[in-house]
Write a protein that holds these residues in place. Structure first.
Motif, PDB file in Angstrom:
ATOM      1  N   ALA A   4       0.896  -5.182   1.467  1.00 48.06           N
ATOM      2  CA  ALA A   4       1.810  -4.008   0.836  1.00 48.06           C
ATOM      3  C   ALA A   4       0.640  -3.706  -0.404  1.00 48.06           C
ATOM      4  O   ALA A   4       0.484  -2.623  -0.665  1.00 48.06           O
ATOM      5  CB  ALA A   4       3.002  -4.669   0.334  1.00 48.06           C
ATOM      6  N   ALA A   5       0.044  -4.907  -0.892  1.00 45.48           N
ATOM      7  CA  ALA A   5      -0.857  -4.600  -2.220  1.00 45.48           C
ATOM      8  C   ALA A   5      -2.111  -3.634  -1.613  1.00 45.48           C
ATOM      9  O   ALA A   5      -2.391  -2.610  -2.308  1.00 45.48           O
ATOM     10  CB  ALA A   5      -1.176  -5.861  -2.658  1.00 45.48           C
ATOM     11  N   HIS A   6      -2.353  -4.050  -0.483  1.00 44.83           N
ATOM     12  CA  HIS A   6      -3.697  -3.178   0.141  1.00 44.83           C
ATOM     13  C   HIS A   6      -3.058  -1.831   0.171  1.00 44.83           C
ATOM     14  O   HIS A   6      -4.036  -0.998  -0.035  1.00 44.83           O
ATOM     15  CB  HIS A   6      -4.091  -3.980   1.281  1.00 44.83           C
ATOM     16  CG  HIS A   6      -5.420  -3.116   1.946  1.00 44.83           C
ATOM     17  ND1 HIS A   6      -6.502  -3.260   1.323  1.00 44.83           N
ATOM     18  CD2 HIS A   6      -5.425  -2.845   3.204  1.00 44.83           C
ATOM     19  CE1 HIS A   6      -7.382  -2.302   2.162  1.00 44.83           C
ATOM     20  NE2 HIS A   6      -6.698  -2.053   3.168  1.00 44.83           N
ATOM     21  N   SER A   7      -2.128  -1.436   0.948  1.00 44.04           N
ATOM     22  CA  SER A   7      -1.719  -0.170   0.935  1.00 44.04           C
ATOM     23  C   SER A   7      -1.389   0.399  -0.151  1.00 44.04           C
ATOM     24  O   SER A   7      -1.371   1.782  -0.202  1.00 44.04           O
ATOM     25  CB  SER A   7      -0.482  -0.178   2.272  1.00 44.04           C
ATOM     26  OG  SER A   7       0.878  -0.993   1.411  1.00 44.04           O
ATOM     27  N   GLN A   8      -0.959  -0.128  -1.017  1.00 47.08           N
ATOM     28  CA  GLN A   8      -0.574   0.581  -2.483  1.00 47.08           C
ATOM     29  C   GLN A   8      -1.857   1.169  -3.189  1.00 47.08           C
ATOM     30  O   GLN A   8      -1.765   2.092  -3.558  1.00 47.08           O
ATOM     31  CB  GLN A   8       0.256  -0.576  -3.261  1.00 47.08           C
ATOM     32  CG  GLN A   8       0.592   0.389  -4.428  1.00 47.08           C
ATOM     33  CD  GLN A   8       1.637  -0.433  -5.290  1.00 47.08           C
ATOM     34  OE1 GLN A   8       1.705  -1.816  -5.089  1.00 47.08           O
ATOM     35  NE2 GLN A   8       2.047  -0.151  -6.334  1.00 47.08           N
ATOM     36  N   TYR A   9      -2.954   0.457  -2.976  1.00 42.76           N
ATOM     37  CA  TYR A   9      -4.121   0.745  -3.590  1.00 42.76           C
ATOM     38  C   TYR A   9      -5.196   1.346  -2.966  1.00 42.76           C
ATOM     39  O   TYR A   9      -6.438   1.455  -3.433  1.00 42.76           O
ATOM     40  CB  TYR A   9      -4.354  -0.291  -4.561  1.00 42.76           C
ATOM     41  CG  TYR A   9      -3.566  -0.566  -5.534  1.00 42.76           C
ATOM     42  CD1 TYR A   9      -3.109  -0.008  -6.685  1.00 42.76           C
ATOM     43  CD2 TYR A   9      -2.567  -1.762  -5.431  1.00 42.76           C
ATOM     44  CE1 TYR A   9      -2.073  -0.422  -7.587  1.00 42.76           C
ATOM     45  CE2 TYR A   9      -1.659  -2.299  -6.298  1.00 42.76           C
ATOM     46  CZ  TYR A   9      -1.425  -1.413  -7.497  1.00 42.76           C
ATOM     47  OH  TYR A   9      -0.565  -1.961  -8.246  1.00 42.76           O
ATOM     48  N   ALA A  10      -5.058   1.453  -1.607  1.00 44.33           N
ATOM     49  CA  ALA A  10      -6.327   2.254  -0.926  1.00 44.33           C
ATOM     50  C   ALA A  10      -5.821   3.429  -0.279  1.00 44.33           C
ATOM     51  O   ALA A  10      -5.567   3.597   0.933  1.00 44.33           O
ATOM     52  CB  ALA A  10      -6.593   1.009   0.159  1.00 44.33           C
ATOM     53  N   PRO A  11      -5.793   4.456  -0.951  1.00 40.95           N
ATOM     54  CA  PRO A  11      -5.494   5.945  -0.420  1.00 40.95           C
ATOM     55  C   PRO A  11      -6.440   6.437   0.541  1.00 40.95           C
ATOM     56  O   PRO A  11      -7.694   6.249   0.491  1.00 40.95           O
ATOM     57  CB  PRO A  11      -5.600   6.633  -1.774  1.00 40.95           C
ATOM     58  CG  PRO A  11      -6.324   6.124  -2.785  1.00 40.95           C
ATOM     59  CD  PRO A  11      -6.179   4.841  -2.520  1.00 40.95           C
ATOM     60  N   VAL A  12      -6.047   6.917   1.571  1.00 39.16           N
ATOM     61  CA  VAL A  12      -6.894   7.705   2.465  1.00 39.16           C
ATOM     62  C   VAL A  12      -6.478   9.143   2.748  1.00 39.16           C
ATOM     63  O   VAL A  12      -5.316   9.338   2.654  1.00 39.16           O
ATOM     64  CB  VAL A  12      -6.838   6.713   3.844  1.00 39.16           C
ATOM     65  CG1 VAL A  12      -7.608   5.223   3.550  1.00 39.16           C
ATOM     66  CG2 VAL A  12      -5.466   6.660   4.554  1.00 39.16           C
ATOM     67  N   TYR A  13      -7.358   9.659   3.183  1.00 40.90           N
ATOM     68  CA  TYR A  13      -6.997  11.173   3.680  1.00 40.90           C
ATOM     69  C   TYR A  13      -7.774  11.781   4.883  1.00 40.90           C
ATOM     70  O   TYR A  13      -8.934  10.994   5.227  1.00 40.90           O
ATOM     71  CB  TYR A  13      -7.485  12.241   2.425  1.00 40.90           C
ATOM     72  CG  TYR A  13      -8.857  12.434   2.236  1.00 40.90           C
ATOM     73  CD1 TYR A  13      -9.613  13.509   2.773  1.00 40.90           C
ATOM     74  CD2 TYR A  13      -9.520  11.538   1.425  1.00 40.90           C
ATOM     75  CE1 TYR A  13     -11.008  13.425   2.648  1.00 40.90           C
ATOM     76  CE2 TYR A  13     -10.728  11.589   1.148  1.00 40.90           C
ATOM     77  CZ  TYR A  13     -11.443  12.632   1.680  1.00 40.90           C
ATOM     78  OH  TYR A  13     -12.859  12.922   1.417  1.00 40.90           O
ATOM     79  N   ARG A  14      -7.300  12.855   5.482  1.00 44.20           N
ATOM     80  CA  ARG A  14      -8.070  13.285   6.628  1.00 44.20           C
ATOM     81  C   ARG A  14      -7.913  14.963   6.685  1.00 44.20           C
ATOM     82  O   ARG A  14      -7.005  15.244   6.276  1.00 44.20           O
ATOM     83  CB  ARG A  14      -7.364  12.998   8.047  1.00 44.20           C
ATOM     84  CG  ARG A  14      -8.133  13.293   9.145  1.00 44.20           C
ATOM     85  CD  ARG A  14      -7.546  13.022  10.580  1.00 44.20           C
ATOM     86  NE  ARG A  14      -8.227  13.470  11.644  1.00 44.20           N
ATOM     87  CZ  ARG A  14      -7.576  13.643  13.033  1.00 44.20           C
ATOM     88  NH1 ARG A  14      -6.375  13.447  13.236  1.00 44.20           N
ATOM     89  NH2 ARG A  14      -8.357  14.096  13.848  1.00 44.20           N
ATOM     90  N   ILE A  15      -9.163  15.406   6.658  1.00 42.30           N
ATOM     91  CA  ILE A  15      -9.270  16.885   6.478  1.00 42.30           C
ATOM     92  C   ILE A  15      -9.982  17.367   7.815  1.00 42.30           C
ATOM     93  O   ILE A  15     -10.781  16.751   8.250  1.00 42.30           O
ATOM     94  CB  ILE A  15      -9.922  17.523   5.601  1.00 42.30           C
ATOM     95  CG1 ILE A  15      -9.326  17.256   4.068  1.00 42.30           C
ATOM     96  CG2 ILE A  15     -10.311  18.978   5.389  1.00 42.30           C
ATOM     97  CD1 ILE A  15     -10.163  17.355   2.924  1.00 42.30           C
ATOM     98  N   THR A  16      -9.312  18.178   8.641  1.00 43.68           N
ATOM     99  CA  THR A  16      -9.803  19.031   9.838  1.00 43.68           C
ATOM    100  C   THR A  16     -10.082  20.456   9.549  1.00 43.68           C
ATOM    101  O   THR A  16      -9.284  20.900   9.019  1.00 43.68           O
ATOM    102  CB  THR A  16      -9.013  18.804  11.211  1.00 43.68           C
ATOM    103  OG1 THR A  16      -7.876  19.462  11.008  1.00 43.68           O
ATOM    104  CG2 THR A  16      -8.864  17.367  11.429  1.00 43.68           C
ATOM    105  N   ILE A  17     -11.110  21.069   9.851  1.00 43.98           N
ATOM    106  CA  ILE A  17     -11.501  22.435   9.772  1.00 43.98           C
ATOM    107  C   ILE A  17     -11.781  23.025  11.230  1.00 43.98           C
ATOM    108  O   ILE A  17     -12.696  22.546  11.789  1.00 43.98           O
ATOM    109  CB  ILE A  17     -12.432  22.564   8.794  1.00 43.98           C
ATOM    110  CG1 ILE A  17     -12.142  22.301   7.478  1.00 43.98           C
ATOM    111  CG2 ILE A  17     -12.671  24.215   8.820  1.00 43.98           C
ATOM    112  CD1 ILE A  17     -12.956  22.657   6.603  1.00 43.98           C
ATOM    113  N   GLY A  18     -10.974  23.990  11.564  1.00 39.86           N
ATOM    114  CA  GLY A  18     -11.473  24.540  13.093  1.00 39.86           C
ATOM    115  C   GLY A  18     -10.998  23.630  14.211  1.00 39.86           C
ATOM    116  O   GLY A  18     -11.625  23.467  15.258  1.00 39.86           O
TER     117      GLY A  18
END
Length: 396
Positions: A4-18
């Motif tokens: 829970a602590a790890h998921s709270q403070y480790a944001p991730v993102y994913r971007i796709t183009i085309g």
């Protein structure tokens, strides 16, 4: 607890183009990602990135040049055929964004297309680029048209406008009985819905207001709905924990508890005042119809109302449409009496239209009927956070 602590403070993102993930060299240069989700407008994503050595401007970005040879063929706003390879930042390239926390997969938040590319070349500092993408609702805002549709149902007009812009229509069945009455009236009285120098979005919004509904787009689907939304909160925030700060605003200055419109019945030459108000004691909508002469004293003996311009009506269908339009206007006013804005720990569930429960704010401001009207998700050097605007929903 460790997870829970790890998921709270480790944001991730994913971007796709085309349709493909952005390359590692581009990802390493991104300085911030901002996603704005609001009602009554296109959602947008802004990606800011450093551009050392102008490495991302070494080739032509299709759509930016004022004069350039044709490189393909566009089919309205639906698609495009290219004869030469395109670049990563070409206008109309499809973009997706997902946000979340590790170790879970990020939640998909946005699907749209690139609509703008901006560059900064400072005298002292790193050159930068800003890539802006909007969802497919923005297609309906391109250009204006004047045309008539004939005596066909408004739901058919919504379908036509959707398909012209490469979108699939999904229309709330709530519209069916009212649309049928309007269609009958169009046949009987030779009238129809017309587009007077308007964008498709303006006409869609006009039709939506006629039935007390809203226009929105999710992926490639255009929604015209009224009842398909949350009525129980899906997000719970508590002040001092997930809710970082909150500023509610309530005022009675300039507020009205009703709306009205003067109408003229041409055939019998009589003026009426149609009024729609909110009864706070009974928690119900009150509708009244008064002769215009009697309505002169109405402000002195009733609660304040906002009166719109005079309107000529021809039949009972026009009266029904007017009342529905007044209910729509009343709902907007009453629900906007108590509003607020706040900031929370980044939460991908906070989206426009979501119903939230806010706790720890005292008896008057805590509750489960805060409707989100705008949400902004920002991921940068300060981490992942979500700001939002809400209104206390009195009339669903």
């Amino acid at each position: 607890m460790a997870v829970a602590a790890h998921s709270q403070y480790a944001p991730v993102y994913r971007i796709t183009i085309g349709g493909t993930d952005i390359p590692a060299v581009l990802r390493s240069c991104i300085t911030s990602v901002r996603y704005e989700d609001g009602k009554n407008g296109a959602d947008q994503v802004q990606v800011s990135l450093a551009n050392p050595g102008l490495q991302f401007l070494q080739s032509h970005v299709r759509g930016l040049a004022a004069i350039a040879p044709p490189t393909g063929l566009s089919f309205n706003t639906i698609g495009r055929g290219d004869v030469v390879p395109g670049g990563l930042f070409d206008l109309d390239n499809q973009v997706t964004l997902a946000l979340g926390y590790a170790p879970d997969s990020p939640d998909e938040m946005f699907l749209g297309e690139i609509t703008a590319v901006g560059a900064t070349f400072p005298a002292d500092g790193m050159p930068s680029l800003t890539i802006t993408a909007h969802d497919f609702l923005q297609r309906t805002t391109r250009g204006t048209v004047s045309r008539g549709f004939g005596p066909i149902p408004d739901s058919a007009i919504v379908a036509i406008l959707s398909l012209e812009n490469g979108l699939l229509p999904l229309i709330d069945p709530y519209i069916v009985p009212f649309d049928a009455l309007n269609t009958i009236g169009n046949f009987l009285f030779g009238t129809s819905t017309k587009q007077y120098g308007q964008s498709d979005f303006a006409l869609l919004s006009q039709i939506a207001a006629r039935y007390d509904m809203e226009v929105s787009v999710d992926h490639h689907t255009l929604f015209l709905n009224r009842l398909i939304k949350e009525y129980t909160p899906s997000v719970h925030l508590r002040y001092g924990q997930s809710l970082l700060d909150f500023s509610p605003r309530v005022s009675t200055v300039g507020q009205a508890v009703g709306v009205s419109m003067r109408v003229s019945l041409r055939e019998i030459r009589i003026d009426l005042l149609l009024s729609v108000g909110w009864d706070f004691d009974r928690e119900s909508i009150a509708i009244s119809v008064l002769p215009a002469q009697a309505a002169v004293i109405a402000p002195a003996v009733s609660a304040p109302v906002d009166e719109s311009k005079h309107k000529a009506i021809r039949n009972a269908i026009d009266v029904a449409n007017t009342i529905v339009g007044l209910v729509h206007e009343l709902r907007q006013k009453i629900n906007n009496r108590l509003t607020g804005s706040g900031n929370a720990v980044g939460d991908s569930r906070i989206r426009a239209g979501v119903l939230m429960q806010l706790d720890g704010l005292g008896a008057d401001f805590s509750g489960a009927n805060w409707r989100v009207t705008k949400a902004v998700h920002t991921l940068d050097s300060n981490g992942y956070r979500t700001s939002f605007d809400v209104q206390r929903e009195v009339i669903p």
